[in-house]
Design an enzyme around this catalytic site. Structure first.
Site, mmCIF file in Angstrom:
data_model
loop_
_atom_site.group_PDB
_atom_site.id
_atom_site.type_symbol
_atom_site.label_atom_id
_atom_site.label_comp_id
_atom_site.label_asym_id
_atom_site.label_seq_id
_atom_site.Cartn_x
_atom_site.Cartn_y
_atom_site.Cartn_z
ATOM 1 C CB THR A 210 127.786 22.045 -23.217
ATOM 2 O OG1 THR A 210 126.992 23.053 -23.846
ATOM 3 C CG2 THR A 210 127.353 21.888 -21.770
ATOM 4 C CG ASN A 211 128.766 27.358 -23.792
ATOM 5 O OD1 ASN A 211 127.575 27.616 -23.688
ATOM 6 N ND2 ASN A 211 129.371 27.342 -24.963
ATOM 7 N NE ARG A 212 129.170 28.514 -15.540
ATOM 8 C CZ ARG A 212 129.196 27.623 -14.561
ATOM 9 N NH1 ARG A 212 128.093 27.024 -14.186
ATOM 10 N NH2 ARG A 212 130.318 27.335 -13.961
ATOM 11 C CB ALA A 277 127.876 30.429 -25.955
#
Ligand code: CTP
Length: 400
Positions: A210-212, A277
Site C-alpha cells: 500500500t502507500n502512506r 493515491a
C-alpha cells in the site's frame, strides 16, 4: 482571497504555553482581511506580553474587568458587543470549564458570556486533562450549544509527554473561523465524484502492499463540496476518517475496485476530483495461501496497474477532471506532463519534501496548474482551505 474582509474578530487567549501560537493566529486572521481585537486572561499575559499583540493588532489588549485608568464603560459589555465572531485559542481546561458552566470571573470569561455571536474554541492542554471526563463533558456541552470546537492534535506536549492535547495548527484554527462565517450553495445541482485515500494490492491472504495516504485531502474536498451544496460520491480506499454526513461513500480496496467504482459513477458526474493515491504496481500473482518464511527471502514481481485517470480524462467531454501529482523532485515539469497526458483541466501538485505538505497532516502546500496561465503556488493552508481553492477553480469553469 480575503474571506474575512471587514469581519471583526475577538481573539481570546487563555493561560496555556500554546499562547505564543495565538500570535500566528492573529496574523493569519489579519492576512484574510479581519480586524482583530485581543483579550487575554491574566495568566496568558505571563506567557506572551500584551505588547506583542498590541503591536500586531494596533489595538489595546483587554485584560482587566475594571481597569484602574477609570474607563467609564462596562468594559466587558463593550468588548463583547464589538465582534462578529469570538475565537478562544488556546482554551485551557479551566476556561472551557468556566465557559460551559457560565462562570465569569475575569474580563475574558465575562466577555464570552456577554457576547452574542458565533464562538470558536480551540482547546490546548495535557492529554490526561483533555481525556478527563469532566473536560470531555464540558466540551460536549459546548458543542451542543453550537460552539465550533477545533480539536487539538496529537504530538509533543509541554510536559515532555506525547499525546493528544496540542493546540491545532494555527492555519486550521483560522480556517475554522472562516468556516464559521461560511454559507454558500454555489454547487447546488452539481454531482462531484471524489476518489480518496490509499489503495491496497494483495500479496497473499495476510499481506498486501500500500502507500502512506490517509485520505485527509480527499475527505476535505468532499466535506467542502458538500458544504457548498454539491452531491458528493466519495470513492474511498481504506481510511480511519469519518465521511462527511450526506456523502455517498463507495468503499474500495484495490486499484481495479477503484477503477470499476469510479468508472460507473463518472458517466453521470459533472466533475471528477482524483485525490486518491492509486498504486502504480501490484504483485503479478496473489498467492492463494500464506507464503511461508524462507531463509532465501522473497522476491516479488510487480506489474503495472492501469492508470484509469488517463482513460477517464480522454473521454471526459464536458466533465471537469482534476488530478493530483505527488512528487519528490522536478515537481512542475512532472505535473505539467501529467496534466497533458491525462487530459486534466487542473492538476494539484504536492511536493512531499516541503514541510506541512503530504501524508497524514492537516495542512498542505500545493501548486495549481492548468493548461493555460501561470502555475499558482499557494502558501501552507489547511487541507480544507486547499479544497476550497480547488473547488473555486471548478466554480469558475462552470461560471464560464
Ligand atoms: N492515478 C491513476 N491511476 C494510477 C496512478 C495514478 O488514476 N494507476 C492518478 C492519481 O489519482 C492522481 C494522478 O493520476 O490524480 C497522478 O498520480 P501520481 O501518482 O502523482 O502520478 P503517476 O501518474 O502515477 O506517475 P508517477 O508514478 O510517474 O509519478
Amino acid at each position: 482571497m480575503m474571506p474575512l474582509r471587514g469581519k471583526r474578530i475577538l481573539l481570546g487567549v487563555s493561560g496555556s504555553v500554546a499562547a505564543y501560537k495565538a500570535v500566528e493566529i492573529l496574523r493569519g486572521l489579519q492576512r484574510r482581511g479581519a480586524d482583530v481585537q485581543v483579550a487575554m486572561t491574566e495568566v496568558a499575559t505571563k506567557f506572551v506580553s500584551t505588547l506583542t499583540f498590541e503591536a500586531l493588532s494596533h489595538r489595546k489588549v483587554h485584560t482587566e474587568l475594571f481597569p484602574e485608568s477609570g474607563d467609564p464603560d462596562v468594559v466587558h459589555v463593550r468588548v463583547a458587543d464589538w465582534p462578529d465572531l469570538m475565537v478562544v485559542a488556546p482554551a485551557t481546561a479551566n476556561l472551557i470549564g468556566k465557559l460551559a458552566n457560565g462562570l465569569a470571573d475575569d474580563l475574558l470569561t465575562c466577555t464570552l458570556l456577554a457576547g452574542d455571536c458565533p464562538l470558536v474554541v480551540a482547546p490546548a492542554m495535557e492529554s490526561s486533562m483533555y481525556g478527563h471526563p469532566a473536560v470531555q463533558k464540558n466540551l460536549q456541552h459546548l458543542r451542543g450549544r453550537g460552539v465550533h470546537l477545533v480539536d487539538p492534535e496529537e504530538g509533543d506536549l509541554a510536559s515532555g509527554h506525547s499525546g493528544i492535547g496540542r493546540l491545532a495548527d494555527p492555519e486550521i484554527i483560522v480556517t475554522a473561523v472562516a468556516d464559521a462565517f461560511k454559507t454558500s450553495d454555489d454547487f447546488t445541482g452539481k454531482r462531484i465524484v471524489i476518489t480518496a485515500g490509499r489503495t491496497e494490492e494483495d500479496i497473499d491472504p495476510v499481506r498486501f502492499i500500500t502507500n502512506r495516504s490517509t485520505g485527509k485531502m480527499g475527505y476535505a474536498v468532499a466535506e467542502r463540496a458538500m458544504r457548498r451544496g454539491a452531491e458528493v460520491i466519495l470513492v474511498s480506499g481504506p481510511t480511519n476518517l469519518d465521511a462527511p454526513v450526506g456523502a455517498k461513500v463507495i468503499p474500495v480496496r484495490t486499484v481495479s475496485e477503484m477503477q470499476k467504482a469510479t468508472g460507473e459513477v463518472f458517466d453521470k458526474a459533472d466533475a471528477l476530483i482524483m485525490t486518491a493515491a492509486v498504486l502504480d504496481f501490484r504483485p503479478e500473482t496473489v498467492a492463494p495461501q500464506k507464503i511461508k518464511k524462507s531463509a532465501d527471502g522473497l522476491s516479488l514481481n510487480l506489474i503495472a496497474n492501469h492508470d484509469f485517470l488517463v482513460d477517464l480524462g480522454a473521454e471526459k467531454r464536458q466533465r471537469i477532471v482534476v488530478g493530483f501529482a505527488m512528487e519528490t523532485e522536478n515537481g512542475l515539469a512532472n505535473a505539467r506532463r501529467k496534466l497533458k497526458e491525462k487530459h486534466l483541466d487542473l492538476i494539484v501538485l504536492n511536493d512531499l519534501t516541503v514541510a506541512g505538505a503530504g501524508f497524514g497532516v492537516d495542512t498542505n502546500v500545493v501548486t495549481l496548474l492548468e493548461s493555460e496561465g501561470e502555475p499558482i503556488s499557494l502558501p501552507k493552508l489547511s487541507k480544507l482551505e486547499v479544497a476550497d481553492r480547488i473547488l473555486d477553480r471548478l466554480e469558475s469553469y462552470w461560471a464560464g
